[in-house]
Design an enzyme around this catalytic site. Structure first.
Site, mmCIF file in Angstrom:
data_model
loop_
_atom_site.group_PDB
_atom_site.id
_atom_site.type_symbol
_atom_site.label_atom_id
_atom_site.label_comp_id
_atom_site.label_asym_id
_atom_site.label_seq_id
_atom_site.Cartn_x
_atom_site.Cartn_y
_atom_site.Cartn_z
ATOM 1 N N GLU A 1 4.453 -10.764 -6.514
ATOM 2 C CA GLU A 1 3.354 -10.907 -7.465
ATOM 3 C C GLU A 1 3.638 -10.287 -8.828
ATOM 4 O O GLU A 1 2.980 -10.620 -9.818
ATOM 5 C CB GLU A 1 2.066 -10.315 -6.876
ATOM 6 C CG GLU A 1 2.031 -8.805 -6.737
ATOM 7 C CD GLU A 1 2.625 -8.291 -5.438
ATOM 8 O OE1 GLU A 1 2.326 -7.142 -5.066
ATOM 9 O OE2 GLU A 1 3.405 -9.035 -4.808
ATOM 10 N N HIS B 1 7.833 -7.340 -3.758
ATOM 11 C CA HIS B 1 6.561 -7.750 -4.359
ATOM 12 C C HIS B 1 6.755 -9.006 -5.221
ATOM 13 O O HIS B 1 7.183 -8.916 -6.374
ATOM 14 C CB HIS B 1 5.996 -6.621 -5.233
ATOM 15 C CG HIS B 1 5.490 -5.461 -4.446
ATOM 16 N ND1 HIS B 1 4.206 -5.384 -3.977
ATOM 17 C CD2 HIS B 1 6.118 -4.331 -4.030
ATOM 18 C CE1 HIS B 1 4.042 -4.251 -3.311
ATOM 19 N NE2 HIS B 1 5.192 -3.591 -3.323
ATOM 20 N N ASP C 1 -16.814 -6.725 -21.628
ATOM 21 C CA ASP C 1 -17.208 -6.670 -20.221
ATOM 22 C C ASP C 1 -18.723 -6.683 -20.053
ATOM 23 O O ASP C 1 -19.269 -7.492 -19.303
ATOM 24 C CB ASP C 1 -16.626 -5.413 -19.564
ATOM 25 C CG ASP C 1 -15.131 -5.290 -19.768
ATOM 26 O OD1 ASP C 1 -14.494 -6.334 -20.007
ATOM 27 O OD2 ASP C 1 -14.603 -4.173 -19.715
ATOM 28 N N GLY D 1 0.831 -1.198 0.000
ATOM 29 C CA GLY D 1 0.000 0.000 0.000
ATOM 30 C C GLY D 1 0.866 1.249 0.000
ATOM 31 O O GLY D 1 2.060 1.198 0.319
ATOM 32 N N LYS E 1 -9.295 -8.395 -17.544
ATOM 33 C CA LYS E 1 -9.964 -8.602 -18.837
ATOM 34 C C LYS E 1 -9.829 -10.042 -19.326
ATOM 35 O O LYS E 1 -10.809 -10.635 -19.794
ATOM 36 C CB LYS E 1 -9.378 -7.640 -19.879
ATOM 37 C CG LYS E 1 -9.944 -7.801 -21.287
ATOM 38 C CD LYS E 1 -11.351 -7.247 -21.398
ATOM 39 C CE LYS E 1 -11.322 -5.749 -21.382
ATOM 40 N NZ LYS E 1 -12.657 -5.161 -21.675
ATOM 41 N N CYS F 1 5.368 -6.216 1.654
ATOM 42 C CA CYS F 1 5.773 -4.810 1.692
ATOM 43 C C CYS F 1 5.111 -4.097 2.883
ATOM 44 O O CYS F 1 5.474 -4.333 4.018
ATOM 45 C CB CYS F 1 5.454 -4.137 0.364
ATOM 46 S SG CYS F 1 6.339 -2.577 0.112
ATOM 47 N N TYR F 2 4.120 -3.259 2.641
ATOM 48 C CA TYR F 2 3.399 -2.603 3.745
ATOM 49 C C TYR F 2 2.829 -3.641 4.701
ATOM 50 O O TYR F 2 2.792 -3.424 5.919
ATOM 51 C CB TYR F 2 2.284 -1.726 3.176
ATOM 52 C CG TYR F 2 1.459 -0.992 4.206
ATOM 53 C CD1 TYR F 2 1.937 0.175 4.802
ATOM 54 C CD2 TYR F 2 0.203 -1.457 4.576
ATOM 55 C CE1 TYR F 2 1.182 0.856 5.756
ATOM 56 C CE2 TYR F 2 -0.563 -0.784 5.529
ATOM 57 C CZ TYR F 2 -0.070 0.369 6.113
ATOM 58 O OH TYR F 2 -0.831 1.044 7.049
#
Length: 512
Positions: free
Chosen positions: A170, A168, A226, A54, A368, A81-82
């Site tokens: 990810e 991170h 979408d 964050g 998406k 992280c945060y």
């Protein structure tokens, strides 16, 4: 659903990437606001908890904090992280400002692998984004890896199954990040890798039914991926309780309205209402050049048109939207999410109180490509599933500066030529998005023996997986030459075509 990994969102723009990486391991993930209570997580039967990164500092008064009782649930916790700094602070350690902030690439040196770093080499490149660091570990924790700037880049309490990562894992820039996440999910949380998109369909349908009940739903149908998949999913869930509304805002591509009416009345057999309101949009946009003002005007009138339509339909309780997670994280803070604003989206951020409609957003936690997979699971035709993304404000954000009908007509014709050639050559299915941008800049040209002073069309063709990052597509020069020649020769008022070769970041995919 027996196995769920909870991702607590502290405002990171990578929160959904974490959830996505979990689903790629065939394990169900669900994003919760950071304020979720331990009791709610217990009720959700979570098998593990991940605390996202964050933009805040744990040293700042009022920074987001979780319910401290989550550490008493008896399930593994991974702070990123945060999230790591929160664990350090809340469990009795110390956090301080770094002497040197770490942003971008760093090198992680592994001292002890344990279950979290199992199978990794002794050194890997990782992606950092932080200005604080843990300076003293809570009781029970030990460091198992460090970077150039932090001895506590990876920490663990193996007894309680608490882990923290300063970087991170990810993001694609971190080497072996997927393996670290998988080690946590499978090695620590003991999850089975048996979740798939068909499970998501079942869960989403049940969630829609639970949320809607016997109420009626109105859906803004644009004909894009979408809204089309949303229509199919919601219609499967609640049938005739759904009414679809197509707003012709005057900012559509060539023959868009005709195509939507044909496909959805014939294919889906849904209650489709068409609101022809192009003049209303263009009148409100006259003289407006600021991109944010344009988006907000389009968004406001979009809601106004729906409000008028709802009055004609009767009792409606929900407005359904195909909002995706990239829309959410690039927009204003919502639902207590402390993420920073990048740009606003017309379908994000709620509705005016007078409208008295609740939002139904079944794709709010999806990318998406995941929506496309969902559409395939629902049996939608490939032409609809693989259609390129089209922004909610339509061509309003592809005409730079003031929007005029003549500019829109020119852009529509140029865009139709680009898409026609992309499909003819097979490149349409190879790229993420291809579109034209109208530049209200006139340049000198020569056609025949005459001097021209006409407008410029920019081509934007990008490759991406999830719209979070993108790079310009390397289309063969001979194809670009045909596209350029056709636009200049066939579209009146255009004498120059240019190619956008910027990536995201630092640029965005759309120009506005």
């Amino acid at each position: 659903m027996s196995q769920t990994i909870a991702v607590l969102d502290f405002g990171s723009q990578y929160t959904q990437v974490i959830a996505r990486r979990i689903r790629e391991c065939n394990i169900y993930s669900r994003i919760f606001p950071y304020s979720v209570t331990a009791a709610e997580l217990r009720k959700a039967n979570v098998s593990g908890i991940i605390l996202s990164g964050g933009p805040s500092s744990v040293l700042t008064k009022g920074s987001p904090r979780p319910d401290k009782k989550i550490f008493q649930l008896g399930v593994p916790v991974l702070g990123i992280c945060y999230g790591l700094q929160l664990m350090g602070k809340l469990l009795g350690g110390d956090v301080a400002k770094s002497d040197r902030r770490e942003y971008g690439r760093g090198r992680l040196t592994i001292k002890k692998k344990g279950r979290l770093l199992k199978g990794l080499p002794k050194s890997i490149k990782v992606w950092n984004s932080h200005g604080d660091k843990v300076t003293a570990l809570p009781e029970g924790f030990e460091p198992i890896a460090g970077t150039e700037n932090s001895d506590y880049a990876v920490i663990e309490d193996a007894t309680r199954n608490f882990y923290g990562l300063q970087f991170h894992p990810e993001v694609v820039h971190s080497e072996r990040g997927d393996d670290i996440i998988k080690n946590f999910l499978v090695g620590v949380c003991k999850c089975k890798q048996d979740w798939k998109m068909s499970n998501y369909v079942d869960q989403a349908i049940q969630d829609i039914r639970d949320q809607v009940g016997d109420s009626r739903v109105i859906l803004g149908l644009s004909g894009g991926v979408d809204s089309s998949v949303a229509a199919a999913l919601i219609h499967r869930a609640i049938g005739d309780q759904l009414t679809c509304v197509f707003v012709d805002n005057g900012l559509l591509r060539l023959r868009e309205r005709d195509r939507v009416e044909q496909v959805f009345r014939d294919h889906f057999h849904v209650d489709l209402r068409v609101a022809k309101s192009g003049k209303r949009f263009l009148k409100a946009l006259k003289g407006v050049t600021d991109p944010e003002r344009k988006r907000k005007i389009i968004g406001k009138i979009f809601v106004d048109v729906f409000e008028d339509t709802v009055k004609k339909i009767g009792d409606v309780d929900f407005l359904a939207q195909g909002t995706l997670y990239p829309d959410v994280i690039e927009s204003v803070a919502i639902d207590g999410n402390p993420a920073a604003l990048i740009k606003s989206h017309h379908n994000v951020g709620g509705l005016p109180k007078r409208m008295k409609l609740k939002l139904l957003e079944p794709f709010r936690e999806l990318f998406k490509d995941e929506v496309r997979a969902l559409g395939k699971e629902l049996g939608l035709p490939d032409e609809m599933i693989w259609r390129h993304p089209f922004p909610g404000p339509g061509l309003g954000v592809r005409v730079m500066g003031e929007i005029k009908k003549s500019y829109l007509d020119t852009l529509r014709e140029a865009d139709a030529i680009l898409l026609e050639e992309m499909k003819r050559t097979g490149y349409y299915s190879k790229v993420w998005q291809a579109f034209c941008v109208f530049l209200p800049v006139q340049t000198v040209g020569v056609m025949g023996d005459e001097r021209t002073y006409d407008y410029v069309i920019a081509l934007r063709v990008v490759e991406s997986v999830d719209a979070m990052t993108a790079d310009w597509a390397h289309i063969p020069h001979d194809i670009l030459q045909i596209i350029s020649n056709r636009i200049i020769n066939e579209v009146k008022g255009v004498n120059r075509v240019v190619l956008d070769i910027s990536s995201k970041p630092p640029s965005t995919i759309e120009w506005e």
